[in-house]
Design a protein around this motif. Structure first.
Motif, PDB file in Angstrom:
ATOM      1  N   SER A  19      38.811  41.654  42.763  1.00  0.00           N
ATOM      2  CA  SER A  19      37.710  42.305  42.054  1.00  0.00           C
ATOM      3  C   SER A  19      37.998  42.200  40.568  1.00  0.00           C
ATOM      4  O   SER A  19      39.153  42.341  40.142  1.00  0.00           O
ATOM      5  CB  SER A  19      37.606  43.774  42.456  1.00  0.00           C
ATOM      6  OG  SER A  19      37.277  43.874  43.825  1.00  0.00           O
ATOM      7  N   LEU A  20      36.956  41.969  39.787  1.00  0.00           N
ATOM      8  CA  LEU A  20      37.141  41.780  38.348  1.00  0.00           C
ATOM      9  C   LEU A  20      36.708  43.018  37.576  1.00  0.00           C
ATOM     10  O   LEU A  20      35.681  43.627  37.881  1.00  0.00           O
ATOM     11  CB  LEU A  20      36.348  40.578  37.853  1.00  0.00           C
ATOM     12  CG  LEU A  20      36.621  39.231  38.525  1.00  0.00           C
ATOM     13  CD1 LEU A  20      35.801  38.132  37.859  1.00  0.00           C
ATOM     14  CD2 LEU A  20      38.097  38.887  38.490  1.00  0.00           C
ATOM     15  N   LEU A  43      42.527  32.144  37.202  1.00  0.00           N
ATOM     16  CA  LEU A  43      42.772  33.134  38.254  1.00  0.00           C
ATOM     17  C   LEU A  43      44.209  33.030  38.761  1.00  0.00           C
ATOM     18  O   LEU A  43      44.879  34.045  38.972  1.00  0.00           O
ATOM     19  CB  LEU A  43      41.783  32.942  39.406  1.00  0.00           C
ATOM     20  CG  LEU A  43      40.420  33.587  39.223  1.00  0.00           C
ATOM     21  CD1 LEU A  43      39.400  32.991  40.193  1.00  0.00           C
ATOM     22  CD2 LEU A  43      40.517  35.099  39.408  1.00  0.00           C
ATOM     23  N   GLN A  44      44.691  31.827  38.943  1.00  0.00           N
ATOM     24  CA  GLN A  44      46.059  31.645  39.419  1.00  0.00           C
ATOM     25  C   GLN A  44      47.089  32.023  38.356  1.00  0.00           C
ATOM     26  O   GLN A  44      48.063  32.695  38.644  1.00  0.00           O
ATOM     27  CB  GLN A  44      46.294  30.198  39.867  1.00  0.00           C
ATOM     28  CG  GLN A  44      47.720  29.880  40.249  1.00  0.00           C
ATOM     29  CD  GLN A  44      48.264  30.771  41.356  1.00  0.00           C
ATOM     30  OE1 GLN A  44      47.526  31.192  42.236  1.00  0.00           O
ATOM     31  NE2 GLN A  44      49.555  31.063  41.312  1.00  0.00           N
ATOM     32  N   GLU A  45      46.853  31.580  37.149  1.00  0.00           N
ATOM     33  CA  GLU A  45      47.855  31.764  36.098  1.00  0.00           C
ATOM     34  C   GLU A  45      47.949  33.196  35.578  1.00  0.00           C
ATOM     35  O   GLU A  45      49.034  33.665  35.269  1.00  0.00           O
ATOM     36  CB  GLU A  45      47.563  30.816  34.926  1.00  0.00           C
ATOM     37  CG  GLU A  45      47.685  29.344  35.269  1.00  0.00           C
ATOM     38  CD  GLU A  45      49.109  28.899  35.561  1.00  0.00           C
ATOM     39  OE1 GLU A  45      50.063  29.657  35.293  1.00  0.00           O
ATOM     40  OE2 GLU A  45      49.288  27.781  36.060  1.00  0.00           O
ATOM     41  N   SER A  46      46.779  33.889  35.479  1.00  0.00           N
ATOM     42  CA  SER A  46      46.803  35.201  34.830  1.00  0.00           C
ATOM     43  C   SER A  46      45.859  36.224  35.456  1.00  0.00           C
ATOM     44  O   SER A  46      45.715  37.314  34.911  1.00  0.00           O
ATOM     45  CB  SER A  46      46.420  35.041  33.361  1.00  0.00           C
ATOM     46  OG  SER A  46      45.038  34.693  33.266  1.00  0.00           O
ATOM     47  N   TRP A  81      41.828  29.791  44.840  1.00  0.00           N
ATOM     48  CA  TRP A  81      40.846  30.464  43.989  1.00  0.00           C
ATOM     49  C   TRP A  81      39.536  29.702  43.858  1.00  0.00           C
ATOM     50  O   TRP A  81      38.638  30.130  43.133  1.00  0.00           O
ATOM     51  CB  TRP A  81      41.450  30.707  42.606  1.00  0.00           C
ATOM     52  CG  TRP A  81      42.675  31.541  42.678  1.00  0.00           C
ATOM     53  CD1 TRP A  81      43.973  31.126  42.534  1.00  0.00           C
ATOM     54  CD2 TRP A  81      42.739  32.936  42.956  1.00  0.00           C
ATOM     55  NE1 TRP A  81      44.828  32.182  42.703  1.00  0.00           N
ATOM     56  CE2 TRP A  81      44.093  33.308  42.962  1.00  0.00           C
ATOM     57  CE3 TRP A  81      41.768  33.919  43.200  1.00  0.00           C
ATOM     58  CZ2 TRP A  81      44.511  34.616  43.186  1.00  0.00           C
ATOM     59  CZ3 TRP A  81      42.188  35.211  43.426  1.00  0.00           C
ATOM     60  CH2 TRP A  81      43.535  35.555  43.419  1.00  0.00           C
ATOM     61  N   GLU A  82      39.418  28.574  44.542  1.00  0.00           N
ATOM     62  CA  GLU A  82      38.239  27.726  44.339  1.00  0.00           C
ATOM     63  C   GLU A  82      36.927  28.413  44.718  1.00  0.00           C
ATOM     64  O   GLU A  82      35.937  28.314  44.002  1.00  0.00           O
ATOM     65  CB  GLU A  82      38.379  26.410  45.101  1.00  0.00           C
ATOM     66  CG  GLU A  82      37.246  25.452  44.816  1.00  0.00           C
ATOM     67  CD  GLU A  82      37.539  24.030  45.225  1.00  0.00           C
ATOM     68  OE1 GLU A  82      36.721  23.153  44.915  1.00  0.00           O
ATOM     69  OE2 GLU A  82      38.594  23.773  45.851  1.00  0.00           O
ATOM     70  N   GLN A  83      36.902  29.135  45.824  1.00  0.00           N
ATOM     71  CA  GLN A  83      35.649  29.763  46.243  1.00  0.00           C
ATOM     72  C   GLN A  83      35.220  30.850  45.263  1.00  0.00           C
ATOM     73  O   GLN A  83      34.057  30.914  44.868  1.00  0.00           O
ATOM     74  CB  GLN A  83      35.762  30.347  47.655  1.00  0.00           C
ATOM     75  CG  GLN A  83      34.424  30.844  48.194  1.00  0.00           C
ATOM     76  CD  GLN A  83      33.397  29.721  48.283  1.00  0.00           C
ATOM     77  OE1 GLN A  83      33.607  28.741  48.976  1.00  0.00           O
ATOM     78  NE2 GLN A  83      32.283  29.847  47.562  1.00  0.00           N
ATOM     79  N   GLN A  84      36.150  31.698  44.839  1.00  0.00           N
ATOM     80  CA  GLN A  84      35.778  32.739  43.885  1.00  0.00           C
ATOM     81  C   GLN A  84      35.352  32.119  42.561  1.00  0.00           C
ATOM     82  O   GLN A  84      34.374  32.565  41.950  1.00  0.00           O
ATOM     83  CB  GLN A  84      36.909  33.745  43.665  1.00  0.00           C
ATOM     84  CG  GLN A  84      36.461  34.874  42.744  1.00  0.00           C
ATOM     85  CD  GLN A  84      37.412  36.042  42.668  1.00  0.00           C
ATOM     86  OE1 GLN A  84      38.561  35.975  43.087  1.00  0.00           O
ATOM     87  NE2 GLN A  84      36.932  37.144  42.106  1.00  0.00           N
ATOM     88  N   ALA A 127      34.432  39.253  31.122  1.00  0.00           N
ATOM     89  CA  ALA A 127      34.216  38.697  29.780  1.00  0.00           C
ATOM     90  C   ALA A 127      34.970  37.378  29.624  1.00  0.00           C
ATOM     91  O   ALA A 127      34.466  36.428  29.002  1.00  0.00           O
ATOM     92  CB  ALA A 127      34.649  39.703  28.714  1.00  0.00           C
ATOM     93  N   ASN A 128      36.168  37.287  30.203  1.00  0.00           N
ATOM     94  CA  ASN A 128      36.938  36.046  30.129  1.00  0.00           C
ATOM     95  C   ASN A 128      36.288  34.930  30.942  1.00  0.00           C
ATOM     96  O   ASN A 128      36.312  33.767  30.531  1.00  0.00           O
ATOM     97  CB  ASN A 128      38.383  36.292  30.556  1.00  0.00           C
ATOM     98  CG  ASN A 128      39.141  37.093  29.512  1.00  0.00           C
ATOM     99  OD1 ASN A 128      38.859  37.011  28.319  1.00  0.00           O
ATOM    100  ND2 ASN A 128      40.098  37.886  29.955  1.00  0.00           N
ATOM    101  N   VAL A 129      35.687  35.269  32.083  1.00  0.00           N
ATOM    102  CA  VAL A 129      34.923  34.283  32.859  1.00  0.00           C
ATOM    103  C   VAL A 129      33.799  33.731  31.987  1.00  0.00           C
ATOM    104  O   VAL A 129      33.604  32.510  31.898  1.00  0.00           O
ATOM    105  CB  VAL A 129      34.338  34.910  34.150  1.00  0.00           C
ATOM    106  CG1 VAL A 129      33.265  34.017  34.764  1.00  0.00           C
ATOM    107  CG2 VAL A 129      35.439  35.186  35.155  1.00  0.00           C
TER     108      VAL A 129
END
Length: 186
Positions: free
Chosen positions: A57-58, A91-94, A172-175, A64-66
């Motif tokens: 969940s964001l 998503l993976q890195e941070s 993380w591809e689907q999200q 905002a980063n997206v």
């Protein structure tokens, strides 16, 4: 080649030839006025996500980063697929958090959304922690990957990032795809 197999192959070839002979003249005499063009949309489908997918969940900062990643992708003139790869990488890195220096918890001197390293030439700490700059730097690296548009997301991301966990981006591809779908036109 055994006799039964050869006869089977010749039978199939004969049927194909006969079908062409009979269908050809019939099709040739069709009234072209009655023929209606068929519109066929040729669309390259986005690759299916690889493996099990993760989802978080964001909060407002992550959202905002997206949006910042999508804006930088559009500014660079790149397609949605580049934004998907960028968001999945972040998503993976941070987890889409613009991370500053975390002391002993840092992976070397990695910073920002993409955990880029000043010592590896990604930019200054101030630049790397700017979402537009860090995304543009990531996209610059992505554009240098031949065929990135058609390769699996995790391969494209890994080629740019050179991670110790090269397959981790795939989860993380689907999200990332969903987020780009949600915010690309907003």
């Amino acid at each position: 080649m055994n006799t039964i197999f050869r006869k089977s192959m010749l039978s199939v070839a004969g049927l194909a030839f006969a079908g062409g002979v009979f269908a050809g003249p019939i099709a040739a005499h069709a009234n072209p006025v009655d023929a209606k063009p068929v519109a066929a949309a040729v669309q390259s489908a986005a690759p299916k996500p690889q493996g099990e997918q993760s989802h978080i969940s964001l909060n407002d900062e992550q959202t905002a980063n997206v949006k910042a990643i999508i804006a930088a992708t559009k500014k660079a003139g790149l397609p949605e697929r580049a934004a998907v790869i960028s968001i999945a990488t972040s998503l993976q890195e941070s987890k889409l958090e613009n991370l500053g220096h975390l002391g002993d918890m840092n992976d070397h001197d990695s910073l920002g959304l993409f955990q880029q390293r000043p010592s590896s030439g990604w930019g200054t700490p101030e630049q790397i922690t700017n979402p537009e700059y860090s995304t543009t730097a990531f996209l610059k690296g992505l554009k240098q990957v031949d065929g990135w548009q058609d390769m699996p997301l995790t391969d494209a991301a890994q080629t740019v990032q050179v991670s110790a966990y090269p397959d981790a981006y795939a989860q993380w591809e689907q999200q990332a795809t969903d987020l780009v779908g949600q915010y690309w036109n907003s």
